[in-house]
Design a protein around this motif. Sequence first.
Motif, PDB file in Angstrom:
ATOM      1  N   VAL A  57       0.835  -1.203   0.000  1.00  0.00           N
ATOM      2  CA  VAL A  57       0.000   0.000   0.000  1.00  0.00           C
ATOM      3  C   VAL A  57       0.869   1.252   0.000  1.00  0.00           C
ATOM      4  O   VAL A  57       0.584   2.237  -0.694  1.00  0.00           O
ATOM      5  N   THR A  58       1.963   1.219   0.763  1.00  0.00           N
ATOM      6  CA  THR A  58       2.836   2.389   0.890  1.00  0.00           C
ATOM      7  C   THR A  58       3.453   2.796  -0.444  1.00  0.00           C
ATOM      8  O   THR A  58       3.533   3.985  -0.762  1.00  0.00           O
ATOM      9  N   ILE A  59       3.894   1.824  -1.229  1.00  0.00           N
ATOM     10  CA  ILE A  59       4.582   2.150  -2.483  1.00  0.00           C
ATOM     11  C   ILE A  59       3.637   2.187  -3.682  1.00  0.00           C
ATOM     12  O   ILE A  59       4.085   2.422  -4.805  1.00  0.00           O
ATOM     13  N   SER A  60       2.352   1.952  -3.467  1.00  0.00           N
ATOM     14  CA  SER A  60       1.411   1.949  -4.588  1.00  0.00           C
ATOM     15  C   SER A  60       1.276   3.357  -5.176  1.00  0.00           C
ATOM     16  O   SER A  60       1.315   4.353  -4.445  1.00  0.00           O
ATOM     17  N   PRO A  61       1.125   3.466  -6.491  1.00  0.00           N
ATOM     18  CA  PRO A  61       0.972   4.783  -7.125  1.00  0.00           C
ATOM     19  C   PRO A  61      -0.298   5.485  -6.652  1.00  0.00           C
ATOM     20  O   PRO A  61      -1.262   4.840  -6.229  1.00  0.00           O
ATOM     21  N   ASN A  62      -0.295   6.811  -6.743  1.00  0.00           N
ATOM     22  CA  ASN A  62      -1.456   7.591  -6.309  1.00  0.00           C
ATOM     23  C   ASN A  62      -2.690   7.355  -7.179  1.00  0.00           C
ATOM     24  O   ASN A  62      -3.804   7.708  -6.794  1.00  0.00           O
ATOM     25  N   THR A  63      -2.486   6.769  -8.346  1.00  0.00           N
ATOM     26  CA  THR A  63      -3.615   6.495  -9.241  1.00  0.00           C
ATOM     27  C   THR A  63      -4.236   5.120  -9.009  1.00  0.00           C
ATOM     28  O   THR A  63      -5.252   4.792  -9.615  1.00  0.00           O
ATOM     29  N   SER A  64      -3.646   4.329  -8.138  1.00  0.00           N
ATOM     30  CA  SER A  64      -4.149   2.973  -7.910  1.00  0.00           C
ATOM     31  C   SER A  64      -5.302   2.962  -6.919  1.00  0.00           C
ATOM     32  O   SER A  64      -5.561   3.952  -6.220  1.00  0.00           O
ATOM     33  N   LEU A  65      -5.988   1.823  -6.834  1.00  0.00           N
ATOM     34  CA  LEU A  65      -7.108   1.682  -5.905  1.00  0.00           C
ATOM     35  C   LEU A  65      -6.646   1.680  -4.451  1.00  0.00           C
ATOM     36  O   LEU A  65      -7.418   2.026  -3.552  1.00  0.00           O
ATOM     37  N   LEU A  66      -5.397   1.285  -4.210  1.00  0.00           N
ATOM     38  CA  LEU A  66      -4.872   1.225  -2.839  1.00  0.00           C
ATOM     39  C   LEU A  66      -4.474   2.590  -2.295  1.00  0.00           C
ATOM     40  O   LEU A  66      -4.240   2.729  -1.098  1.00  0.00           O
TER      41      LEU A  66
END
Length: 303
Positions: free
Chosen positions: A103-112
């Motif tokens: 979750v921490t490294i997920s892109p800002n455009t992702s669902l997470l």
Amino acid sequence: MFSLKNVLYFQAGLGVLANMFLVCFYIYIIIGHRPKLTDLISCQLTFVHLMMFLTGGDFWLTDLFETLNIENDVKCKATFYISRVMRGLSICTTCLLSVFQAVTISPNTSLLAKFKQKLKKYIIYALFCMWSFNLSFSSNRIFYVGAYTNVSETSQMKATKYCSLLPMNYIIRGLILTVTTSRDVFLVAVMLTTSTYMMIILFRHQMQCKHLHSVSYMRASPERRATQTILLLVVFFVVMYWIDFIISTTSLLLWRYDSVVLTVQKFVMNAYPTITPLVQISFDNRIIIMIKNLQSKYLHICF
């Protein structure tokens, strides 16, 4: 057997020292500095591994019970119960660490991305649920573990020098095995899924930033190093877990424990809590910087 026992003692000593150092480091970071969101999870994982060593054999906590003159039956129930709780917490915490890093490294455009702002709140809830679940789930050990006796040996399965698993109904045995396996398979599947997701993110990030940053800079990225550490721990955990699972399940189904097999199983079971702190220490720049600062201060005082 003598050499195997020596290996176990060396492994336990190394694991205890490494985990104690790491627990002190995380407490120091959490109390006096700005901790990362995953530091609290890593601190719990390190504490759990320390407790696994203290309750995972015929020594450590057992010796403490001996000095307190506690009955063997109570000693066996306590050590086995705590050991199973810590084993469950180990796999749950490793899974949680993998999920939160994803979750921490997920892109800002992702669902997470929408969960990033609430991570601190979710961590507290997740840790509370994990402790509650494992404390209640492992309570069967209180009823099906006791002191080993020479009477009716065929009905007991000797697990350690002083303790044995008491006879249980085939339905209950199958139910415990099914629920435990289902929990572990689900958590391992989550770990593998999040690990694959993190690997994809790292690969995409590397391809996008190739023309902006050098390879050495990318390797030095704190997020990248943290993700690589967790990926390494997850892969190692999965391999060690399935080896341990095959040994323990086979022994439980056959209702027979061989002393050599038991010793090998203990070595496999303790491999992950031994390697984990060493990997974390090697990959965490804060520890390296802290050690260098302490060395410089010591040299300054001496000279």
